[in-house]
Design a protein around this motif. Sequence first.
Motif, PDB file in Angstrom:
ATOM      1  N   THR A   1      -0.806  21.905  31.946  1.00  0.00           N
ATOM      2  CA  THR A   1       0.614  22.802  31.699  1.00  0.00           C
ATOM      3  C   THR A   1       1.865  22.107  32.032  1.00  0.00           C
ATOM      4  O   THR A   1       2.703  22.165  31.422  1.00  0.00           O
ATOM      5  CB  THR A   1       0.458  24.028  32.671  1.00  0.00           C
TER       6      THR A   1
ATOM      7  N   GLU B   1       2.776  20.216  29.094  1.00  0.00           N
ATOM      8  CA  GLU B   1       3.456  21.009  28.118  1.00  0.00           C
ATOM      9  C   GLU B   1       4.762  21.146  28.361  1.00  0.00           C
ATOM     10  O   GLU B   1       5.634  21.201  27.737  1.00  0.00           O
ATOM     11  CB  GLU B   1       2.613  22.183  27.727  1.00  0.00           C
TER      12      GLU B   1
ATOM     13  N   ARG C   1       6.889  18.293  27.671  1.00  0.00           N
ATOM     14  CA  ARG C   1       6.966  18.205  26.468  1.00  0.00           C
ATOM     15  C   ARG C   1       8.355  19.203  25.935  1.00  0.00           C
ATOM     16  O   ARG C   1       9.267  18.683  25.193  1.00  0.00           O
ATOM     17  CB  ARG C   1       5.855  18.611  25.320  1.00  0.00           C
TER      18      ARG C   1
END
Length: 207
Positions: A160, A163, A166
């Motif tokens: 996570t 992510e 990102r």
Amino acid sequence: MKIILLGAPGSGKGTMAQKLTNELGIPQISTGDIFRKNLKEETPLGLQIKDIVSGGGLVPDEITIEIVKNRLAEADCANGFILDGFPRSLVQAEALDKFQDIDCAVNLDVSNDVIVARLSGRRFCPDCNGTFHVSTLSDANVCPVCGGKLVIRQDDREETVLERLRIYGETTFPLIDYYARQGKLVTVDGSGGIEVVYRRILEVLPR
Ligand code: AP5
Ligand code: MG
């Protein structure tokens, strides 16, 4: 003073906002804390955003903007505030410009290696919103401020975190340029100890 703290997940926004709040006597407005409170209390909003937040995604702009707009209209924000985690997209930044005149956006610049080390050792107190790192705690389970039970944030799991990084690069990073063009950006080296980084921030805040 009306301050925005910009920076990647784990760059230290929450940690620095808590110190600034104590020193300047203006509130810390953390959208992440607001969302976590709603998750904990299982409010309708909490249920709506549960999967988004635990997966590291962004809550829709229209929901987030409305929450911040209402929060900043409260009396304790009249003399200023520290925005921690908002805005996080150009749509949010443009909306904010319509209802508030910001003095300064402080960008905490930290490498990805440091971020991963910080987030993998972070502990959070759901009772007082305190944020700590295991390396500075004598007991990794007990909040040193209020005695509450410390937890690991759901979104601090490694996949996570990647992510979140990102999404930060894609959606939030462009805000650095947005505030630079407004002449409101100050970038601070966010690596080093908490007191070192904090002093760097105090030095660059407008007087
Ligand atoms: P949010 O809670 O804002 O998470 P984030 O931006 O990912 O940032 P973090 O809280 O993870 O890091 P931080 O920069 O505050 O670092 P910290 O001080 O804790 O948002 C969570 C979620 O809510 C989002 O993913 C999204 O789903 C949703 N959301 C929130 N705002 C939104 C918005 N505007 N729009 C849409 N969705 C939104 O420090 C990290 C660790 O490092 C701690 O352990 C700390 O003790 C340690 N540390 C800090 N500084 C130092 C230092 N100088 N030296 C050593 N250790 C340090
Ligand atoms: Mg935070």
